[in-house]
Enzyme design. Sequence first.
Site, PDB file in Angstrom:
ATOM      1  N   PHE A 284       0.810  -1.227   0.000  1.00  0.00           N
ATOM      2  CA  PHE A 284       0.000   0.000   0.000  1.00  0.00           C
ATOM      3  C   PHE A 284       0.841   1.274   0.000  1.00  0.00           C
ATOM      4  CE2 PHE A 284      -2.169  -3.031   3.101  1.00  0.00           C
ATOM      5  CZ  PHE A 284      -2.789  -3.778   2.103  1.00  0.00           C
ATOM      6  N   HIS A 285       1.828   1.354  -0.899  1.00  0.00           N
ATOM      7  CA  HIS A 285       2.680   2.535  -0.988  1.00  0.00           C
ATOM      8  C   HIS A 285       2.664   3.134  -2.398  1.00  0.00           C
ATOM      9  CE1 HIS A 285       5.373   0.895   2.531  1.00  0.00           C
ATOM     10  NE2 HIS A 285       4.217   1.380   2.956  1.00  0.00           N
ATOM     11  N   PRO A 286       1.504   3.453  -2.970  1.00  0.00           N
ATOM     12  CA  PRO A 286       1.505   4.005  -4.327  1.00  0.00           C
ATOM     13  C   PRO A 286       2.085   5.418  -4.369  1.00  0.00           C
ATOM     14  CG  PRO A 286      -0.693   4.134  -3.403  1.00  0.00           C
ATOM     15  CD  PRO A 286       0.135   3.358  -2.418  1.00  0.00           C
TER      16      PRO A 286
END
Length: 538
Positions: free
Chosen positions: A474-476
């Site tokens: 979850f690190h876009p």
Amino acid sequence: MTQSEQLDGHYDYIIIGAGTAGCVLANRLTENPKTRVLLLEAGGRDNYHWVKIPVGYLYCIGNPRTDWMMKTESERGLNGRALVYPRGKVLGGCTSVNGMIYMRGQAADYDHWRQLGNPGWGWDDVLPYFLKSEDHHAGTSEMHQSGGEWKVAKQRLKWDILSAVQEGAKEFGIQPRADFNDGNNEGSGFFEVNQNNGIRWSTASGFLRPALKRPNLRLLTQAHVEALMLEGKTITGVRLRVKGKPLFARCRQEVLLAAGAINSPKILELSGIGQPRRIKDLGLPPLHDSPGVGENLQDHLQIRTVYKVKNAKTLNTLANSALGKARMALQYMTTQSGPLSMAPSQFGMFTKSRPSLATPDLEYHVQPLSTDRLGDPLHPFPAITVSVCNLRPDSIGSCHAQSGTPEQQPAIRLNYLSAETDKQVAIQSLRQARQIMTARALAPHQPEEILPGPGYQSDAELLKQAGDIATTIFHPVGTCKMGTDPAAVVGADLKVHGLTGLRVVDASIMPKIVSGNTASPVVMIAEKAAQMIKQEAR
């Protein structure tokens, strides 16, 4: 277009998104009582009890009250799987649902940004902005600061099995490290977290709450921005809808787009800003050609390996009994500690997939729990999860609006494991994780691999398994990247190239992903942006 009403008067700044960056901007810009700020948040309030309790991330992710419930497109590199893609739907954005890990990344990350044509974004340039808002548990030092809005705490529990993993890692050259945040994160240690006395500390907690006491800040929740308002090449305000009512708001200075790496490019495209062909396909008029909008999407893909252990306490055994659950609840109610105060990952390691690298390219998140898939029940036996992610992936994706309807999520294509280099790193990281678990220090716990399983040995088998079990962390980032090349959307001042009155301030401006967790780098970006904005205010 439906007739809309104007919000009260003109604002100096309109901030789109009360997430990680937006809350920081709202605080800093309203420090001047003469500056009038409107903060728009499409989600709701953060007054859900599971937002505050650290282990509550398990109940916030996948919950439509707190999560936008997005999904990626099917990923060829993940053997056709589509992944759930959590995004915070409340004040504080993803800092209200994330893993709470305080991590800056490596000095080399920011020096690389500078070398890509972004003056003022090297490590020595950005470190003061990390320090500006920090309230570190150890007080003020050369690398840390106390008294700021962004609380950094030590975790309030320890697990012996994780200490054993740290001892075992030493046998393979991964040495304990006192501080992951001094610019070089190589080594092992227990993560510091954004908590306050065992309670989650989001940017809404630290930055927005104090700012809301100021009369020059107006916050609207459930406020869905439909488009930016352009007059020629100048952004003059926003069109939005609040509880179905169409409205518009005007600003004297700038609109600050802080909707995150997924929604910021979507809002730009719905405003006619981006690739003209794509915008025409949405049934909208192209107003400003910016070919990089929605491109350059990067993320950290983690591969979750699971090991059954013996002679060790893990959350599996505690959480699978009524007595254990009751004890955990009582411990948290009385001391704000224990398993309910847990971040998703307690222990981490940063190391290299190959010796020739100058800095670590792998991050391990080691957890005293296990499950088949995130969100599933914990296993009924003691086990640990040893997740490993490639910190600097070469696989690049995109994120684009799918229609002219603001409510529809964009098409999120990560292209995980599409680059040959990333495939090799995935294979090597699985082999390295296995090697670490053979350490003599772990022998009393007799680690037994159950995911992916010891039967998979060849490179082809391990790559297939990586595709089957890997998931996003979850690190876009990167979809409105900073730079001077034709694909850059913003410059080093974060102003959109070719337009006035608009900056992008969130993870989307990163030209390359940082070598660590992304929340605190976004806080830094917002701090630096606020300083630039205030210096230029007319």
